[in-house]
Motif scaffolding. Structure first.
Motif, short mmCIF file in Angstrom:
data_model
loop_
_atom_site.label_atom_id
_atom_site.label_comp_id
_atom_site.label_asym_id
_atom_site.label_seq_id
_atom_site.Cartn_x
_atom_site.Cartn_y
_atom_site.Cartn_z
N MET A 28 14.59 -43.27 -27.02
CA MET A 28 14.08 -43.05 -28.47
C MET A 28 12.98 -42.20 -28.51
O MET A 28 12.38 -41.88 -29.57
N PRO A 94 10.65 -54.58 -39.23
CA PRO A 94 10.59 -53.60 -38.54
C PRO A 94 10.56 -52.17 -39.35
O PRO A 94 10.00 -51.15 -39.18
N ARG A 95 11.35 -52.30 -40.47
CA ARG A 95 11.34 -51.30 -41.28
C ARG A 95 10.19 -50.79 -42.14
O ARG A 95 9.79 -49.82 -42.23
N ILE A 137 11.29 -59.25 -36.06
CA ILE A 137 12.70 -58.83 -36.04
C ILE A 137 13.58 -59.98 -36.73
O ILE A 137 13.57 -60.95 -36.02
N LEU A 146 15.40 -63.08 -28.77
CA LEU A 146 15.76 -61.49 -28.44
C LEU A 146 15.50 -61.21 -27.25
O LEU A 146 14.46 -61.64 -26.67
N ALA A 150 15.98 -55.50 -25.76
CA ALA A 150 16.71 -55.58 -27.15
C ALA A 150 15.36 -55.45 -28.33
O ALA A 150 15.84 -54.53 -29.18
N GLN A 153 14.03 -52.01 -27.78
CA GLN A 153 15.25 -51.36 -28.45
C GLN A 153 15.10 -51.14 -30.14
O GLN A 153 15.23 -49.89 -30.83
N VAL A 154 15.09 -52.27 -30.74
CA VAL A 154 15.17 -52.27 -32.15
C VAL A 154 13.78 -51.49 -32.89
O VAL A 154 13.69 -50.62 -33.61
N TYR A 157 13.72 -47.79 -31.97
CA TYR A 157 14.91 -47.19 -32.79
C TYR A 157 14.18 -46.81 -34.20
O TYR A 157 14.37 -45.92 -34.75
N GLU A 158 13.43 -48.08 -34.74
CA GLU A 158 12.69 -47.74 -35.99
C GLU A 158 11.97 -46.77 -36.21
O GLU A 158 11.42 -46.02 -36.92
N ARG A 160 11.60 -44.09 -33.98
CA ARG A 160 12.45 -42.80 -34.08
C ARG A 160 13.03 -42.24 -35.57
O ARG A 160 13.00 -41.22 -35.95
N ARG B 23 25.02 -61.71 -26.57
CA ARG B 23 23.55 -62.32 -26.84
C ARG B 23 23.19 -61.27 -28.43
O ARG B 23 22.70 -61.75 -29.27
N ASN B 27 22.38 -62.99 -31.62
CA ASN B 27 20.98 -62.93 -32.31
C ASN B 27 21.03 -62.28 -33.83
O ASN B 27 20.40 -62.59 -34.74
N ARG B 95 21.84 -46.25 -40.34
CA ARG B 95 21.55 -46.47 -41.77
C ARG B 95 22.50 -46.28 -42.74
O ARG B 95 22.80 -47.10 -43.76
N THR B 139 19.03 -40.27 -30.72
CA THR B 139 18.55 -40.55 -29.45
C THR B 139 17.80 -39.21 -28.91
O THR B 139 18.08 -38.13 -29.30
N ASN B 140 16.87 -39.29 -28.07
CA ASN B 140 16.17 -38.50 -27.49
C ASN B 140 17.43 -37.23 -26.91
O ASN B 140 18.17 -37.74 -26.16
N GLN B 153 23.22 -53.63 -29.91
CA GLN B 153 21.71 -54.19 -30.53
C GLN B 153 21.24 -53.53 -31.88
O GLN B 153 21.19 -53.97 -33.08
N TYR B 157 21.62 -54.84 -35.74
CA TYR B 157 20.44 -55.18 -36.36
C TYR B 157 20.72 -54.53 -37.64
O TYR B 157 20.17 -55.01 -38.77
N MET B 161 20.30 -56.15 -41.36
CA MET B 161 19.14 -55.71 -42.51
C MET B 161 20.14 -55.49 -43.70
O MET B 161 19.47 -55.70 -44.76
#
Lengths: 249, 249
Positions: A28, A94-95, A137, A146, A150, A153-154, A157-158, A160, B23, B27, B95, B139-140, B153, B157, B161
């Motif tokens: 990210m 997270p958002r 989260i 979590l 993970a 990661q979430v 990602y937010e 980024r 998992r 979650n 999104r 991603t990067n 994940q 997520y 949301m």
């Protein structure tokens, strides 16, 4: 913006998780990894394997004895947390956190710390109370824990997504030239505050109730500027002086 | 909505990744896992350990010989993909995908498949061309290969949301039953504060600079609760007492 975001892991016990975090971060575009009192080796076969090519983040990671030290220069500290705690604290999704990041990261000296706790027990109340806000989260209520990588990661990602949205957009955040107090400055204030409250017989550390936690929550919520912090510390010094000077008359 | 979303993994080669996917799904409240031609055992020590309590998803998972079969009943099929492909295809961000899910999942018979490829080589062009759209997790550019469980994940997520936003589902906001201080209470506090600051020689009303304005701005920004206001007023009273009591000794 992304280079001003630090991922802080406290008391991690599995090298594989640290490796997974490094991979998630690098994917990210995050690079600043801080480890507080890890309970395992950091560079192992497992962590390198899970990092899957992002192991330079493991080698570059800073290691600290305390959370204090890891976030001393940070202007915003956010702790990842389950929802309910005895003392409610400002809680972001997270958002919502992501929406704030472009403005929070604008100043050159700004640093945002996202703090993650132990695999088995998360962050302690004392650690949570060092944070300006908590981020939760959203998870299945029946299965809410979590994996550490993970969770990183979430949030990464937010981060980024927020970065990408502002990279597109004309810089929307108003330039706010007031410098925020750093974590270390805030902590010095809280120490000074507690000392003063003891001095004027308002606070008994043997019966703390939740006094300092409540005051922390109030002041952290206000996001004091450096200048305001100086005023508040000036008031404490004047309080001590008034109480002492007159005592020794 | 979430029960209408299926995660499809094609040709997975590491049991640990399947466990991590289970998992991540559990979650986020997803339960429908389909495996297409897995290249490893599904139920192993490693997969169960990574599932960390979500191993019922491994046991319930359907196993298929082909993607065709795994998504036969699906009304929308979306493949996770790197960005550039020879043949441009409708491409969504996670999104944008999430924004479409509530409508896509409305009908009782609707089923949405999110399809993930092999750890080493992703989805083939033939598989991608069986999808209505592709979803690309940003991603990067220098390090774009996400761990399989991490990719699931992120999308799971976003599904959650989207579900939370449409479901009016359990309110995400912490119950905030704390009463805010009224305007009058705040004004009484500021009067008391000014009186105290004069008393301890910190403030000279003849040379006010902007002291009270700065303090007002700080405290108003924090939106103090009534309980916090009581604490702050208690501190002022204790300050006055410490300064005065000792003065008259």
């Amino acid at each position: 913006m992304l280079e001003r975001i630090r991922i802080v892991l406290i008391g991690t016990s599995h090298p594989g998780n640290i490796g997974g975090v490094a991979r998630a971060m690098h994917n990210m575009g995050l690079a600043d990894l801080a480890l507080v009192a890890p309970r395992c080796e950091v560079i192992t076969q497992d962590s390198i394997s899970r990092a899957s090519g992002a192991d330079h983040l493991l080698h570059q990671a800073s290691v600290h004895a305390t959370l204090e030290e890891a976030v001393a220069d940070c202007t915003l500290t956010v702790g990842a947390s389950a929802r309910s705690r005895t003392l409610p604290w400002p809680m972001l999704s997270p958002r919502e956190l992501a929406d704030r990041l472009p403005a929070e990261c604008q100043a050159a000296e700004s640093r945002v710390a996202l703090v993650f706790g132990r695999e088995d027990s998360g962050l302690t109340n004392a650690e949570l109370q060092r944070c300006h806000a908590h981020v939760h989260i959203p998870t299945n209520a029946d299965f809410s824990s979590l994996n550490l990588a993970a969770a990183v990661q979430v949030l990464a990602y937010e981060c980024r997504m927020a970065w990408l949205s502002q990279a597109d957009a004309p810089s929307a955040a108003p330039s706010d030239d007031a410098e925020l107090a750093t974590h270390a400055e805030l902590e010095r204030y809280f120490e000074h505050l507690e000392r003063t409250l003891i001095g004027i017989d308002f606070h008994d550390p043997d019966q703390p109730r939740q006094l300092m936690a409540r005051l922390r929550r109030l002041y952290l919520r206000a996001r004091p500027e450096r200048m305001e912090m100086n005023i508040l510390r000036g008031i404490l010094s004047a309080t001590e002086k008034a109480a002492n000077t007159r005592q020794t008359k």
